[in-house]
Write a protein that holds these residues in place. Structure first.
Motif, PDB file in Angstrom:
ATOM      1  N   VAL A 250       6.635 -21.520   1.247  1.00 13.30           N
ATOM      2  CA  VAL A 250       5.269 -21.090   0.943  1.00 13.30           C
ATOM      3  C   VAL A 250       5.207 -19.578   1.076  1.00 13.30           C
ATOM      4  O   VAL A 250       6.097 -18.961   1.668  1.00 13.30           O
ATOM      5  CB  VAL A 250       4.219 -21.752   1.873  1.00 13.30           C
ATOM      6  CG1 VAL A 250       4.149 -23.248   1.630  1.00 13.30           C
ATOM      7  CG2 VAL A 250       4.502 -21.452   3.339  1.00 13.30           C
TER       8      VAL A 250
ATOM      9  N   THR B  81      -0.600 -18.694   1.379  1.00  9.90           N
ATOM     10  CA  THR B  81      -0.830 -20.104   1.048  1.00  9.90           C
ATOM     11  C   THR B  81      -1.794 -20.720   2.064  1.00  9.90           C
ATOM     12  O   THR B  81      -1.624 -20.564   3.272  1.00  9.90           O
ATOM     13  CB  THR B  81       0.499 -20.889   1.047  1.00  9.90           C
ATOM     14  OG1 THR B  81       1.409 -20.272   0.139  1.00  9.90           O
ATOM     15  CG2 THR B  81       0.280 -22.341   0.639  1.00  9.90           C
TER      16      THR B  81
ATOM     17  N   CYS C 200      -0.268 -25.914   2.374  1.00  4.67           N
ATOM     18  CA  CYS C 200       0.941 -26.052   3.195  1.00  4.67           C
ATOM     19  C   CYS C 200       1.123 -27.506   3.616  1.00  4.67           C
ATOM     20  O   CYS C 200       2.232 -28.055   3.522  1.00  4.67           O
ATOM     21  CB  CYS C 200       0.863 -25.160   4.436  1.00  4.67           C
ATOM     22  SG  CYS C 200       0.953 -23.389   4.093  1.00  4.67           S
TER      23      CYS C 200
END
Length: 138
Positions: free
Chosen positions: A79, A83, A88
């Motif tokens: 990620v 993010t 996530c």
């Protein structure tokens, strides 16, 4: 809230040329189960997990002098720092992983986000949903 706000910044990293024993020692020293593997430019090239060591090295009878590159997980799910935690969690559930390397826009590892990081920072119900989603057989 996003990954950057709760991730472990500047995680311990190893190179593909280091040994499995060195990676395991880093895990013990830093009390973690996954180490990002970076190249000479600090770009993420993989991760090595305690499970990689157990299943791809020890279980197959390889020595602790085995190179990280031989047992690491290549092309891990990652990620970016921005993010959202919701995204996530979705990535963790879809990929059934408990940890995500966080990489910047140049591909360099700048953090690690774990299921535990999320559990400490979101509502209990959301944590339960994440644990269930990561653990369910796909």
């Amino acid at each position: 809230m996003n990954a950057e706000q709760i991730m472990t910044k500047n995680p311990a990293c190893c190179s593909p040329e280091q040994t499995v024993q060195e990676a395991a020692a880093l895990m013990a020293k830093h009390n973690c189960g996954q180490i990002p593997v970076i190249d000479h430019d600090n770009s993420l090239v993989g991760v090595i997990t305690d499970r990689d060591i157990a299943c791809r090295c020890v279980a197959e009878g390889h020595s602790t002098d085995t190179k990280v590159s031989e047992v690491m997980t290549k092309a891990p799910v990652t990620v970016s720092p921005g993010t959202s935690l919701e995204d996530c969690c979705q990535k963790m559930e879809e990929s059934q992983v408990r940890r995500l390397p966080v990489v910047d826009d140049t591909g360099k590892c700048c953090g690690m986000l774990s299921q535990a990081d999320i559990a400490k920072n979101v509502e209990l119900k959301e944590t339960g949903n994440l644990v269930r989603g990561v653990s369910e057989a796909k």
